[in-house]
Design a protein around this motif. Sequence first.
Motif, mmCIF file in Angstrom:
data_model
loop_
_atom_site.group_PDB
_atom_site.id
_atom_site.type_symbol
_atom_site.label_atom_id
_atom_site.label_comp_id
_atom_site.label_asym_id
_atom_site.label_seq_id
_atom_site.Cartn_x
_atom_site.Cartn_y
_atom_site.Cartn_z
ATOM 1 N N VAL A 30 0.838 -1.208 0.000
ATOM 2 C CA VAL A 30 0.000 0.000 0.000
ATOM 3 C C VAL A 30 0.870 1.254 0.000
ATOM 4 O O VAL A 30 0.580 2.231 -0.715
ATOM 5 C CB VAL A 30 -0.952 -0.001 1.213
ATOM 6 N N LYS A 31 1.948 1.230 0.764
ATOM 7 C CA LYS A 31 2.852 2.387 0.796
ATOM 8 C C LYS A 31 3.533 2.581 -0.563
ATOM 9 O O LYS A 31 3.745 3.725 -0.999
ATOM 10 C CB LYS A 31 3.885 2.215 1.905
ATOM 11 N N LEU A 32 3.866 1.490 -1.240
ATOM 12 C CA LEU A 32 4.428 1.594 -2.588
ATOM 13 C C LEU A 32 3.407 2.226 -3.526
ATOM 14 O O LEU A 32 3.748 3.109 -4.334
ATOM 15 C CB LEU A 32 4.833 0.211 -3.095
ATOM 16 N N TYR A 33 2.172 1.793 -3.417
ATOM 17 C CA TYR A 33 1.086 2.321 -4.252
ATOM 18 C C TYR A 33 0.898 3.820 -4.021
ATOM 19 O O TYR A 33 0.819 4.608 -4.972
ATOM 20 C CB TYR A 33 -0.196 1.559 -3.914
ATOM 21 N N GLU A 34 0.877 4.189 -2.756
ATOM 22 C CA GLU A 34 0.626 5.593 -2.420
ATOM 23 C C GLU A 34 1.806 6.497 -2.768
ATOM 24 O O GLU A 34 1.625 7.630 -3.218
ATOM 25 C CB GLU A 34 0.297 5.705 -0.925
#
Length: 284
Positions: A30-34
């Motif tokens: 999720v952090k990579l996505y954001e």
Amino acid sequence: MKNTATLFLTFLFSLSMLAEVSNAEKDALVKLYESTNGSQWTVKWDLSSPVSNWYGIKLQDDKVVSINLTNNNLVGEIPAAIGNLVYLQELNTHRNKISGTIPSAIGNLKALKVLNLSFNKLAGIIPSSICKLSNLKDLELYMNGLSGELPMQIGALKQLEILSLFNNEFIGQIPNSIYEITTLKTLLLNSNMLTGGLSSDVVNMTSLENLSLFDNKMNGQVPFELEKLNNLKEMNISYNMFNGIVSKDLAALDTLNMTMVNHQGIAVLLDIATDKNSSVVAED
């Protein structure tokens, strides 16, 4: 009996639907996505759906083992949380618009075999922590804005087969430890600002098939030991400042026939040995 079998298969299917990756791994994704502007990706993730349905993600035994987001309009930086994907074997973000630096936390990915961050907008150095990735076979960081010297400990990557770092801004000499990677098949360091010589220890790189040092500032004698690399099929070390005599076979192997740049900035061909004994004399 048929109904029992059907119920059993339904039960197994339900279990598989319930299976999910750990919170730490999901949070890292999720952090990579954001951090790479996921809402603008070419193919987006539905964060409310199971991770197994997310584009470019491969799971094995409910663990994230591969991220392949090639050419998917990632814009932003790689988060340090990437280091929490400890089962990851492949990370491929080729041809995106990722900027910032390579996080040192990437050295936590001990299972990593393929790291391809090529054709992005990365800057800064290659973190020395990458040299801890003992299972790494493919390291491709070409076409970025990376700089500084190559990590001295890079020779610790004993299983490396591909090292592709061309079109960056690396300086300094090729680390001596690189000649200890006997598994290396492809070494592409062209179009950087590397200096110093090519060591005669290159003879240890017996698996080498493709060598490119084109367009750097390297100097000194071209080592005749290159002729002993029986698997070498393609080579381009031209447009450096190498000098001395080279054999006819080496000159023929080089894509540009050993065209160098002299101190006046003029392209010149290296002298070719006239007989087989010339290389021996030149070494003495």
